[in-house]
Structure formats: structure tokens, C-alpha cells
Design a protein around this motif. Structure first.
Motif, PDB file in Angstrom:
ATOM      1  N   LEU A 211     -10.115   1.290   2.325  1.00  0.00           N
ATOM      2  CA  LEU A 211     -10.076   2.012   3.608  1.00  0.00           C
ATOM      3  C   LEU A 211      -9.853   1.032   4.755  1.00  0.00           C
ATOM      4  O   LEU A 211      -9.339   1.408   5.810  1.00  0.00           O
ATOM      5  CB  LEU A 211     -11.379   2.794   3.800  1.00  0.00           C
ATOM      6  N   ASP A 212     -10.219  -0.256   4.560  1.00  0.00           N
ATOM      7  CA  ASP A 212     -10.059  -1.261   5.615  1.00  0.00           C
ATOM      8  C   ASP A 212      -8.689  -1.943   5.584  1.00  0.00           C
ATOM      9  O   ASP A 212      -8.330  -2.651   6.514  1.00  0.00           O
ATOM     10  CB  ASP A 212     -11.125  -2.363   5.458  1.00  0.00           C
ATOM     11  N   ASP A 213      -7.966  -1.802   4.519  1.00  0.00           N
ATOM     12  CA  ASP A 213      -6.719  -2.565   4.315  1.00  0.00           C
ATOM     13  C   ASP A 213      -5.588  -1.602   4.013  1.00  0.00           C
ATOM     14  O   ASP A 213      -4.988  -1.630   2.934  1.00  0.00           O
ATOM     15  CB  ASP A 213      -6.889  -3.534   3.132  1.00  0.00           C
ATOM     16  N   GLN A 214      -5.268  -0.717   4.959  1.00  0.00           N
ATOM     17  CA  GLN A 214      -4.385   0.388   4.619  1.00  0.00           C
ATOM     18  C   GLN A 214      -2.919   0.002   4.474  1.00  0.00           C
ATOM     19  O   GLN A 214      -2.124   0.774   3.949  1.00  0.00           O
ATOM     20  CB  GLN A 214      -4.581   1.529   5.624  1.00  0.00           C
ATOM     21  N   GLU A 215      -2.576  -1.220   4.925  1.00  0.00           N
ATOM     22  CA  GLU A 215      -1.179  -1.627   4.727  1.00  0.00           C
ATOM     23  C   GLU A 215      -0.795  -1.621   3.243  1.00  0.00           C
ATOM     24  O   GLU A 215       0.343  -1.338   2.892  1.00  0.00           O
ATOM     25  CB  GLU A 215      -0.949  -3.042   5.291  1.00  0.00           C
ATOM     26  N   TYR A 216      -1.772  -1.959   2.412  1.00  0.00           N
ATOM     27  CA  TYR A 216      -1.466  -2.229   1.002  1.00  0.00           C
ATOM     28  C   TYR A 216      -1.520  -1.005   0.106  1.00  0.00           C
ATOM     29  O   TYR A 216      -1.226  -1.112  -1.091  1.00  0.00           O
ATOM     30  CB  TYR A 216      -2.449  -3.273   0.460  1.00  0.00           C
ATOM     31  N   ILE A 217      -1.952   0.133   0.629  1.00  0.00           N
ATOM     32  CA  ILE A 217      -2.188   1.276  -0.267  1.00  0.00           C
ATOM     33  C   ILE A 217      -0.875   1.928  -0.722  1.00  0.00           C
ATOM     34  O   ILE A 217       0.163   1.778  -0.072  1.00  0.00           O
ATOM     35  CB  ILE A 217      -3.126   2.318   0.399  1.00  0.00           C
ATOM     36  N   PRO A 218      -0.911   2.645  -1.826  1.00  0.00           N
ATOM     37  CA  PRO A 218       0.327   3.203  -2.398  1.00  0.00           C
ATOM     38  C   PRO A 218       1.114   4.063  -1.415  1.00  0.00           C
ATOM     39  O   PRO A 218       2.352   3.961  -1.368  1.00  0.00           O
ATOM     40  CB  PRO A 218      -0.177   4.058  -3.572  1.00  0.00           C
ATOM     41  N   THR A 219       0.426   4.917  -0.660  1.00  0.00           N
ATOM     42  CA  THR A 219       1.153   5.848   0.194  1.00  0.00           C
ATOM     43  C   THR A 219       1.721   5.173   1.447  1.00  0.00           C
ATOM     44  O   THR A 219       2.474   5.799   2.190  1.00  0.00           O
ATOM     45  CB  THR A 219       0.259   7.037   0.587  1.00  0.00           C
ATOM     46  N   ASN A 220       1.383   3.906   1.664  1.00  0.00           N
ATOM     47  CA  ASN A 220       2.082   3.121   2.676  1.00  0.00           C
ATOM     48  C   ASN A 220       3.096   2.184   2.042  1.00  0.00           C
ATOM     49  O   ASN A 220       3.592   1.266   2.690  1.00  0.00           O
ATOM     50  CB  ASN A 220       1.089   2.335   3.535  1.00  0.00           C
ATOM     51  N   ASN A 221       3.367   2.380   0.769  1.00  0.00           N
ATOM     52  CA  ASN A 221       4.356   1.555   0.068  1.00  0.00           C
ATOM     53  C   ASN A 221       5.299   2.410  -0.761  1.00  0.00           C
ATOM     54  O   ASN A 221       5.684   2.037  -1.864  1.00  0.00           O
ATOM     55  CB  ASN A 221       3.651   0.514  -0.795  1.00  0.00           C
ATOM     56  N   GLY A 222       5.616   3.590  -0.254  1.00  0.00           N
ATOM     57  CA  GLY A 222       6.681   4.363  -0.879  1.00  0.00           C
ATOM     58  C   GLY A 222       6.243   5.587  -1.653  1.00  0.00           C
ATOM     59  O   GLY A 222       7.090   6.394  -2.042  1.00  0.00           O
ATOM     60  N   TYR A 223       4.964   5.727  -1.917  1.00  0.00           N
ATOM     61  CA  TYR A 223       4.517   6.869  -2.728  1.00  0.00           C
ATOM     62  C   TYR A 223       4.168   8.063  -1.837  1.00  0.00           C
ATOM     63  O   TYR A 223       3.420   7.946  -0.866  1.00  0.00           O
ATOM     64  CB  TYR A 223       3.319   6.462  -3.596  1.00  0.00           C
ATOM     65  N   ASP A 224       4.700   9.222  -2.216  1.00  0.00           N
ATOM     66  CA  ASP A 224       4.437  10.447  -1.458  1.00  0.00           C
ATOM     67  C   ASP A 224       2.984  10.875  -1.580  1.00  0.00           C
ATOM     68  O   ASP A 224       2.409  11.418  -0.648  1.00  0.00           O
ATOM     69  CB  ASP A 224       5.324  11.595  -1.977  1.00  0.00           C
ATOM     70  N   GLU A 225       2.427  10.653  -2.765  1.00  0.00           N
ATOM     71  CA  GLU A 225       1.019  10.978  -2.975  1.00  0.00           C
ATOM     72  C   GLU A 225       0.443  10.016  -3.988  1.00  0.00           C
ATOM     73  O   GLU A 225       1.172   9.455  -4.818  1.00  0.00           O
ATOM     74  CB  GLU A 225       0.850  12.424  -3.439  1.00  0.00           C
ATOM     75  N   ALA A 226      -0.856   9.824  -3.894  1.00  0.00           N
ATOM     76  CA  ALA A 226      -1.498   8.893  -4.823  1.00  0.00           C
ATOM     77  C   ALA A 226      -2.992   9.159  -4.890  1.00  0.00           C
ATOM     78  O   ALA A 226      -3.589   9.656  -3.925  1.00  0.00           O
ATOM     79  CB  ALA A 226      -1.250   7.444  -4.392  1.00  0.00           C
ATOM     80  N   GLU A 227      -3.565   8.867  -6.048  1.00  0.00           N
ATOM     81  CA  GLU A 227      -5.012   8.829  -6.210  1.00  0.00           C
ATOM     82  C   GLU A 227      -5.278   7.591  -7.042  1.00  0.00           C
ATOM     83  O   GLU A 227      -4.780   7.481  -8.173  1.00  0.00           O
ATOM     84  CB  GLU A 227      -5.533  10.097  -6.897  1.00  0.00           C
ATOM     85  N   TRP A 228      -6.026   6.648  -6.495  1.00  0.00           N
ATOM     86  CA  TRP A 228      -6.063   5.332  -7.133  1.00  0.00           C
ATOM     87  C   TRP A 228      -7.427   4.661  -7.036  1.00  0.00           C
ATOM     88  O   TRP A 228      -8.222   4.960  -6.170  1.00  0.00           O
ATOM     89  CB  TRP A 228      -4.991   4.432  -6.519  1.00  0.00           C
ATOM     90  N   SER A 229      -7.622   3.772  -7.962  1.00  0.00           N
ATOM     91  CA  SER A 229      -8.773   2.875  -7.960  1.00  0.00           C
ATOM     92  C   SER A 229      -8.291   1.525  -7.457  1.00  0.00           C
ATOM     93  O   SER A 229      -7.194   1.096  -7.797  1.00  0.00           O
ATOM     94  CB  SER A 229      -9.310   2.759  -9.381  1.00  0.00           C
ATOM     95  N   GLU A 230      -9.139   0.863  -6.662  1.00  0.00           N
ATOM     96  CA  GLU A 230      -8.693  -0.417  -6.110  1.00  0.00           C
ATOM     97  C   GLU A 230      -8.443  -1.429  -7.217  1.00  0.00           C
ATOM     98  O   GLU A 230      -7.549  -2.258  -7.094  1.00  0.00           O
ATOM     99  CB  GLU A 230      -9.733  -0.936  -5.100  1.00  0.00           C
ATOM    100  N   GLY A 231      -9.257  -1.370  -8.288  1.00  0.00           N
ATOM    101  CA  GLY A 231      -9.030  -2.388  -9.321  1.00  0.00           C
ATOM    102  C   GLY A 231      -9.773  -2.142 -10.608  1.00  0.00           C
ATOM    103  O   GLY A 231      -9.855  -1.022 -11.101  1.00  0.00           O
ATOM    104  N   ASN A 232     -10.284  -3.235 -11.125  1.00  0.00           N
ATOM    105  CA  ASN A 232     -10.800  -3.372 -12.483  1.00  0.00           C
ATOM    106  C   ASN A 232     -12.163  -2.733 -12.711  1.00  0.00           C
ATOM    107  O   ASN A 232     -12.784  -2.247 -11.778  1.00  0.00           O
ATOM    108  CB  ASN A 232     -10.939  -4.860 -12.768  1.00  0.00           C
ATOM    109  N   PRO A 233     -12.674  -2.796 -13.952  1.00  0.00           N
ATOM    110  CA  PRO A 233     -14.031  -2.348 -14.239  1.00  0.00           C
ATOM    111  C   PRO A 233     -15.071  -2.938 -13.291  1.00  0.00           C
ATOM    112  O   PRO A 233     -16.093  -2.295 -13.019  1.00  0.00           O
ATOM    113  CB  PRO A 233     -14.254  -2.851 -15.672  1.00  0.00           C
ATOM    114  N   LEU A 234     -14.827  -4.143 -12.803  1.00  0.00           N
ATOM    115  CA  LEU A 234     -15.824  -4.770 -11.919  1.00  0.00           C
ATOM    116  C   LEU A 234     -16.142  -3.890 -10.723  1.00  0.00           C
ATOM    117  O   LEU A 234     -17.294  -3.780 -10.306  1.00  0.00           O
ATOM    118  CB  LEU A 234     -15.310  -6.124 -11.434  1.00  0.00           C
TER     119      LEU A 234
END
Lengths: 574, 574
Positions: A211-234
Motif C-alpha cells: 500500500l506504501d509502494d504503489q508504483e510497483y503494483i501490478p495494476t500500475n504496470n499494465g494489468y487491468d485487474e489483479a489480486e496478489w500477495s507481495e511475496g513468499n511464505p515469509l
């Protein structure tokens, strides 16, 4: 494209010291290459394939790396004829379906080269019948290379560029801010959007973006819609509110507790996010072990739902299904009944089931002949959690450029378009999907030419019979260091690459492997291979370096670099 | 059977010291097993499969090893039901074709587990399209075990018995006399002869037998006709008249010259022999490098000729095609144009071509549905001649009981009888073919019951769907020493087995591998596996030992023992 414009200027700057350090490193490699000049008077049979590289002279929409143009010079005429056939085949399909072909990219996690039955696997106490069937009825790549880690492979897949060019060269860890997929980069989703595709992303993003780094999220990089996890099991296991005793598969969170104990780490790592293009992201639910258990199935559910919503529309679709992190904990209780009895076996069984569901959906909708499905692993296995992580019979693991870390299973499936039972052994790189998919969608001209894009168009390999890969070389970076160069059947391991503890041919630790002789990298060979290959590899590296001078890397991203990268210091005395 | 009677009395004698030494060795293993008794209070999931072994109580025509009866006790009722289905299926086939099914056994040489495309191979610069197709349209075994060497696998295949029981436990070398397959042993050809089969053998015999040692030759061991080479490339390259500079593939005989030079070794090693049952063998031509180059094709020619001659007769046939030694030199010029450019690549390409020719012959004759074709390798690769020998991504090599030495590719093909695309991962041993083929031919009762025969009837695995292997254990001997025991997914490596140079958990060097977790044998595990498995393996070994006491091994053959075996000395202080 307004978001991209914000960071384009920033992205073009490069720290002078950083650049100098890289070039110094490359120079060292080249010098060692000179030391390995041929001393014998005859050429090995494969030497004819080691051509001298040259800077590009042919105009091209996509700026390629130097070695590409060597190949283009040799095979350009043949390629043009093939491209004509590819275009004809695609035009016939478009006429039949009335739109461009859909594309589905499924990225599996930490799945080693020998894990699928179709790759000689099926011996580790779980089966992958759906992936095996997909391989048998499509194309199984035998020399497919990822990057050595999750984040870097994802960067390469999105941009078609080696991550070192993008400024990200390692794994983003929980809590990292100010690093990720910048809007300077042009993603595959952006290119396909320009071709009129509806685009969506589900699953493990792992290229920055909270939520703090919105430049990097999928919907600011070409995706019309997305539901995502930031990363790994950690992210899921270390989030606030997760109890250290929560059982997840065969392990508990307590297995991963860092002194001074879990209560000292009440990190708020957020949760699974959702957004639509131009909208604000929101958290769907907070990370938890319970939700993580069945996350791959949830990602598949979202993917299938998107496919069903998009299948009947006028526009073709592109969906990126990034499967659950497969590293250690996170076994879905429904899939734990495997002979092996490991978290990994449960995860593989679940993922295979989900891949089958996606393919079945296409068949049910009658769109399988108009949909290219690509499946691959993001890197080799991680043994830190053995036996609950993945496995590979190849040497090395994730985070290494031994074959086991980067040579992974990959399948392309497209009934009626890709012939069944194909098993090419030509080199294919994860970056190639970017250019190949752009080519299939008819928008290769939308790939920017102000930077090097490493992807090579492999659409002729996919769609025509008895056609070879257009790539017979590759560069294997690890973090910001070049560790190995592949050309034809030879892999040159640079002096800067970590050596084996028990092997040292000389103080510089550079050696050559013939991967046809020795895919397990057990028998480095200087006499039969190295002395001859030295000059050829030296030239390839020099021309690669010249191209970096002409098109410098993006700035190494500081949030990442400070916290997790290897030290990058040009002074070898330090 | 007169020839057999000659040596039966001799064969039953056992040197007391020899027997005592073996039992002492087994005792040591059992003692170490006690030291690894379980110390923790819970059972691993797979422990339920480790049943206590017991001596046989069930009458059986074939005397099995102890662990078989443990399985029979658990699954006997199920097996009886399966056997009924198998008999019905075979009876229907016999009705259709008017005779019992033909059997072809093709034994490849030094082909590692990961060499075929169907086993994830195809990455070493050659292709095996015919074997891959055979695997895809038949059954590909994933846990198939040979013995660790050429001679011992051949003994096991002919007799259904571990070679240590037969008194031969290593490779017979050129010049060995007075050692080989004795007539005390009952071969698969003898059993099938009693079922009315016409039998033939072509290729690399390697179980003794020259003009001076006629007891051991194929036509005195059940084969109606045979044309064979006594053994390996060494016979061909070191024979008198072979010039050290003769080029053979990518190497010359000079590569293998022993000081003080080739002229000091004008050995008369004979040549390829031919005989019919009851007749005298004759030399067809002397060994030479030129003839060796294309020997696999010659063996295939002979096999195909025999098939054509036998196909239309009233009797079913059995033919044993033992392919050319694949170790180092001997590349057929017609098959040298491979990407890898090694002798091995040429040999694999040639052998694959020949396997295709055999299968095509069956199809042309319309007898493929009445012919079981078995293909397997005799052992793992030998790296002494790398890159001109074979390869395996599994650990270890020929002459070792690491998986790479003994876990090899194997395929069973029988259109209409064996379903396509089957990939069982249950354990199958080379000895199992003896009992399985006898079962399919309806002559299991001809297997002698005065000795232990290790083969297990796998006809239900072959012919029925969703049936498991009847073997979930195995003993891995190397020369006369027991090095490893497999039970379910666990491999126990005994203290007497050679250890890894860099690994020692304790002074006894015994360790456990879970082959589902770790088929590459990289992560020995004492805590999660070993402490629990100790007592179960101790029991299995004790019962195996009791059976050896009851049915002692044949005398270790002196010609072999003196010249090539490891010292076998019961006194550990020596």
C-alpha cells in the motif's frame, strides 16, 4: 503511460561508480579469457558455432544484445522465411476465432528440472499427471533458463530484460520499501494492452508493491485487474497475529522463529491486495498461515474466474497466474496424502491439480485452440528446508548459477498450433517469452528500442516444425555479477563465480563445462574445451559489455541493495 | 540337462570359511543396526510399511527370500485374485494367436537412468526417439534396479538370482578361465525351453565361455542357437593383430595401451563365436576394432533374422539381444554425426535405431500383440572414459551401489496387453524378469525350489491396471558384500559400504536415505529416518542371513576371485 513517465527520468540515471565497478568486473573476466587462449592446433567440432560477435548494423524495433546480431547475420534470411509462415499461421487462426490468441502464463515456484514425470521425475513420492499430459501434448523445453531467484525471474518475465539491467538483482524480502518493478520498465502486460488485450494477474507478485509502494503494483504496470500477495511464505508466516504454533502441513511457524522469539516480531506485513487499473489497492485479507495453505487453489480460482469472464468478449485476454511459493510451509490439507509426506509433495500435487483445472476450463469453453498456455518454474529448489522444499538432480540450487539453480522445467501448450511431443533442446530464456508473446500478438513494434531487451522471438520454434531456437547463447547473472556464459553446448564459468569447495584448477577459478557431455557439471574441462573456447567467450563478453556501455543499466535500487544484495565494491583490496 | 548334472554336485559345495566370512559380515551389519535403535517416541508415516520379516510358512514352487513372505502374508489374497485376472488375460491372448506369447529381452549397456528422452534425457547431444516411443506406448519403470556391473546383471537376468548366490560377483575380464555361468544354474532360456519356446541369444554374453570353457556358453545354458562375443570392448581392442593406432570413433586403441606397450600384449582373445544347442562352438571372425564399430547393428540383424525365421512357426520364441558394450570406443561411422560428438552419443543413436528396427519387425510380421519386449540397461555409466562413456544425473557410477550405479532405465512394451503411458515407481529388480517371464509362459513350476531365486512375479504389474509392484524391498550387493538394503522409500547403506570422502556421521559409516526426499543421495538423515528404521532393517537383514544359512551360496568361482574380486577375508585385522 503517465505513471511510467514519472520515473523514466530517474531511471535513466546511473551512479558513475556503480557503472565503473561493473565494467571493471567485466574487464577482469575478459582478461582471464585472454589467459585461456587456445594453445593447441586443432578445432573441436562445435567450434564452428562460436562466431565472432559484432555490434548491430540491422535496424530493429527491439534493441537486442550483441550476440543476437551475430545469429541474425547468419540466419536472418531463414528467419524471415519462417516469420512469414508464422504470420500466415496466426492470420488463419485469427480468421477462425475472430480475435488474437489468448495467453496464459503459469509460473510455478522452486520446481527443479527433474520434478515432473515428463522430465524423468515422478520418483519423489508425488505425481504430476496434468503437467505431464500438458508436456506430452505440447512442447517440453529441455534447455530452459530462469534467473536464479523468485524476484529476478519475475522481473525478467515482465520486462524481457535481465534483472541486472532493471536495477533489481536479488530477492525482495519482507519489509523492503522503495524497490520494485519501476514504471520505467515496459511490461508484457503493457505491450499486450497496446494490442487490445484484457490483462489480469493473480498470485505471488514479489516485485515490490505494498500500500506504501504503489508504483510497483501490478495494476500500475499494465494489468487491468489483479489480486496478489507481495511475496513468499515469509510474509504469511511472520505477519502479526500468526501464532508460532500454527501447524501448516508438516511444519509449524515455530520452525521459522527468529531469536528472540516470535513476540519480538509483530510485523505488520499487510495482506493479499486487490486493485483495478487506475484504482487504489485494498487489502482483501491479512496474511495468515491458514489462508496460505490453500493459496495456490485460490489463485487458480481467480484465474479461472477471469478466463470465464473474458472468454466470450471481443478482446483477447492475457492472464498471469503466479503460483504459491513452494519453499517450505504451506501444505493444503486436501493434498497432503502423498507417499512422500512432505510439504513440497502436497504443494506440487495441488499445483498440478490446479494447472489441470485451468486447461480443463479452456476445453470446456472451447477456446483451447485459441489460447497459448505457458508453464514454467521460477528457479531451482531451495535445500535449506529439505525435505520440505523442492529438488533437482542437477547440481546446485536456487540462488546459484549452477544448472540446478537456473535450468528448470518449462512447457508451452496450444492444441492445433503447437505440435504434440516436441522436446527442443535449444536454449530458451525466461526473457524470450516477452518478445515471443509480443510477436504472437502482432505488437513487436511496441517493444521500446531505447534499451536492451534480452528476449528473443521464439514464435517460429513454437509454431513451426523442425525449427531451432534463435538463441544459442545466454548470460547467467547472479545478483549484479556475471557468473556464467553459455554458448552452444559450452558453459563458461567466470572467475568471479563462487567455486566448488573441493575443486580448483587454478587460482582464477574459471572453468568450462560441456553441458552435452556433463549436464551435472561434474567434469570441468580445460584441455578439451577451455583452451579453445577462451577467445570466443572473451569476444562474447566484450561485446556484451560494449552494449552495456551504450545502454547502461538502471540504477541499482537502494532499498534492495542496502538490505539484501552482496557488497558491490570495485576495489578488490577491500 | 546332462550338462547341468556334471556340475551340480560341485556347485552345491561351499567352502566353510567363505560361508563363515559372509555370515560374519552380515552379523556386523546387524550389530550396527542395533546401535541405531529408535530413541524417539513417534513413528514416521512410512513406518507402517516396515513389517517384521519371517521365514516362509507357505508352500511355493519357487523358494523366495524371506522378505517376500512378509509381503505374501499381507497381500497373498489380493495377489491370488490378480493372478486369476492375469491368467484369464493370457488365456484369451493364447486363444487368439494359438501359441504362448513371444519374449524379446534387449539389454543395453552402461546407459544411465537419465539418458533417454522418456527419462528426462535428450539433453546430452543425442536423441532416443525409438526408445522414447517404446516407453510412451508401454511401461516405463521408475525404480528399476540392475546389479552394479555387466557380468553380474547378466547372471541375475539369466538365473533370477543375486550373483553372489551364484558365486560370481564381479566383472569377468579378458583372459579369465574357469569362471562363468555354471550348468548348476537354471537359466530363463532353460525354463522357457521347458514351456516349448525356441530360444536364441545374440551379442555380449560376458558370463564366461570361450572355446576352452564350453560349460558357460549360451547353447549349453538353454539357448537353441547363439552368436556371441565373450565380453567388453577390451576383448575387441586388445586382441592380437589390432593396431594401436586403429581409429574407432573419436578415440584410438592407443588411448588404452598398457605399458610396456601394445606389442607386449599379443593376446589371442579369440573372436565372435557361434553354436547351436549340443554342437561345438566355432569362431565366426576374430575380434577387431573394425568389426566392433558396428557390432550392435550386427546383433540386431541376427535378432531380426531369428524373429523372422521364428514368427510363423508353431512354437513361441524367446530371444535375448545383448547390445554392444557402450563404454568407450566402438562408434559406428554411420551414427557419428551427433551434436555431442562422443562415442557414447554415436552408440546410443545406433542402439536406439536398432531397437526401433526390432519393434518395426514385429509390426511388419503382425506379431507385436503376441510379443513382450523388455528393454533395460545393465548398469549405470562408467566415468573413467568421460565423455565417451555414459552418464547419469544420479549419484555414483557402474561398480557402485549408489543409485547412479544400479538404478537404470527399463521399459516393457506389449501393445494390447500393457497399457500405454504407465510409469510405476514401485521397486522392480532385474531378477524379477526371470520369474515374471516364467509366469507369463505358464511354467513357474519349472523354477527350482532347492535354492533361493530372488525374482518376484511382476506379471500383474505389467498386465493389469493400477496394480503395484510385489517388491517393496531390495538387497544391493557389490562383489560379495552387501552394501545397501532398500525397503519402501528408505535405503540403508551398511557400514561395509564405501563412504563418501567428505561425509562421516560416525565411525561406522552407516546412513539412511529417503529416496523420495532425495533420489540423488545427498542428504543422509539419521534423526528423521535412521533412528527409526534401524530395527526394521536389522530384522530384514537377519532374516536374509538365515535364508543364506538354509540355502548357501554357490562356491565363489576361483578364476574370477583370484584375479579380479575384492579380497574376501573374515579377519578384519588383516
Amino acid at each position: 503511460m503517465t505513471i511510467r513517465a514519472n520515473s523514466a527520468a530517474k531511471g535513466k540515471k546511473i551512479m558513475a561508480a556503480q557503472k565503473k565497478a561493473l565494467l571493471d568486473q567485466m574487464n577482469m573476466a575478459a582478461t582471464v579469457g585472454v589467459g585461456a587462449l587456445g594453445l593447441l592446433g586443432k578445432a573441436a567440432p562445435w567450434m564452428g558455432l562460436l562466431m565472432m560477435a559484432a555490434l548491430p548494423t540491422v535496424a530493429s524495433a527491439q534493441q537486442q544484445d550483441a550476440e543476437y546480431y551475430v545469429q541474425e547475420k547468419r540466419f536472418g534470411e531463414q528467419w524471415a522465411a519462417e516469420d512469414k509462415q508464422v504470420r500466415d499461421k496466426l492470420a488463419a487462426l485469427e480468421k477462425k476465432f475472430g480475435k488474437k490468441p489468448n495467453v496464459i502464463y503459469i509460473l510455478a515456484d522452486d520446481t527443479g528440472y527433474t520434478e515432473l514425470g515428463a522430465y524423468g521425475g515422478g520418483i519423489r513420492g508425488f505425481k504430476t499427471p496434468n503437467l505431464d499430459q500438458m508436456a506430452r501434448t505440447g512442447m517440453r523445453f529441455q534447455s530452459y533458463y530462469s534467473q536464479p531467484a523468485c524476484t529476478t525471474t519475475r522481473i525478467a518475465l515482465q520486462t524481457g530484460r535481465f534483472p541486472v539491467r532493471v536495477g533489481i538483482s536479488g530477492i525482495l524480502m519482507p519489509g523492503t520499501h522503495g524497490a520494485g518493478l519501476t514504471n520505467y520498465e515496459v511490461t508484457i502486460a503493457e505491450v499486450l494492452s497496446e494490442a487490445g488485450y484484457t490483462t489480469a494477474m493473480y498470485g505471488k507478485w514479489h516485485m515490490g508493491g505494498s500500500l506504501d509502494d504503489q508504483e510497483y503494483i501490478p495494476t500500475n504496470n499494465g494489468y487491468d485487474e489483479a489480486e496478489w500477495s507481495e511475496g513468499n511464505p515469509l510474509w504469511w508466516g511472520y505477519n502479526k497475529g500468526v501464532k508460532p504454533t500454527d501447524r501448516d502441513g508438516y511444519m509449524t511457524r515455530a520452525h521459522f522463529t527468529w531469536p528472540p522469539g516470535p513476540d519480538a516480531q509483530p510485523w505488520d506485513l499487510g495482506g493479499v491486495m486487490r486493485a483495478i487499473k487506475g484504482g487504489k489497492p485494498e487489502i482483501v485479507y491479512p496474511y495468515s498461515i491458514e489462508k496460505y495453505n490453500s493459496y495456490d487453489t485460490e489463485v487458480a480460482d481467480n484465474t479461472i474466474d477471469f478466463i470465464k469472464r473474458s472468454a466470450r468478449g471481443d478482446k483477447p485476454f492475457f492472464v498471469y497466474y503466479a503460483g504459491k511459493g513452494n519453499h517450505f510451509f504451506g501444505a493444503n490439507p486436501k493434498f497432503m496424502n502423498t507417499p512422500a509426506g512432505t510439504n513440497n509433495a502436497a504443494q506440487m500435487t495441488e499445483h498440478d491439480y490446479n494447472v489441470g483445472r485451468v486447461l480443463d476450463t479452456l476445453k470446456e469453453l472451447g477456446i483451447e485452440e485459441n489460447t497459448l498456455v505457458i508453464w514454467s518454474s521460477d528457479n531451482g529448489p531451495m535445500y535449506a528446508m529439505h525435505p520440505h522444499g523442492g529438488y533437482s538432480l542437477l547440481k546446485g540450487e536456487k540462488s546459484e548459477t549452477w544448472e540446478g539453480g537456473i535450468r528448470v522445467p518449462a512447457i508451452a501448450w496450444w492444441p492445433g498450433m503447437i505440435e504434440a511431443f516436441q522436446e527442443p533442446d535449444g536454449i530458451v530464456d525466461v526473457t524470450d517469452w516477452f518478445t515471443t508473446v509480443a510477436s504472437i500478438a502482432g505488437v513487436k513494434d511496441k517493444i521500446p528500442n531505447d534499451r536492451v531487451t534480452d528476449g528473443v522471438d521464439q514464435s517460429s520454434l513454437l509454431l513451426l516444425e523442425k525449427v531451432k531456437s534463435r538463441r544459442d547463447w545466454n548470460f547467467h547473472y547472479n545478483h549484479s555479477g556475471l557468473e556464467a556464459v553459455r554458448k552452444d553446448q559450452i558453459k563458461f564459468r567466470l572467475p568471479s563465480a563462487p567455486s566448488e569447495p573441493t575443486f580448483s584448477l587454478d587460482s582464477a577459478h574459471h572453468y568450462f563445462y560441456n553441458l552435452y557431455y556433463d549436464p551435472g557439471e561434474r567434469f570441468p574441462n580445460m584441455v578439451e574445451i577451455g583452451l579453445w573456447a577462451g577467445p570466443a567467450f572473451q569476444k562474447i563478453i566484450q561485446d556484451h559489455k560494449k552494449m552495456i556501455e551504450k545502454f547502461p543499466h538502471q540504477k541499482a535500487q537502494p532499498g534492495y541493495k542496502v538490505e539484501f544484495d552482496y557488497p558491490f565494491d570495485p576495489d578488490p583490496t577491500k
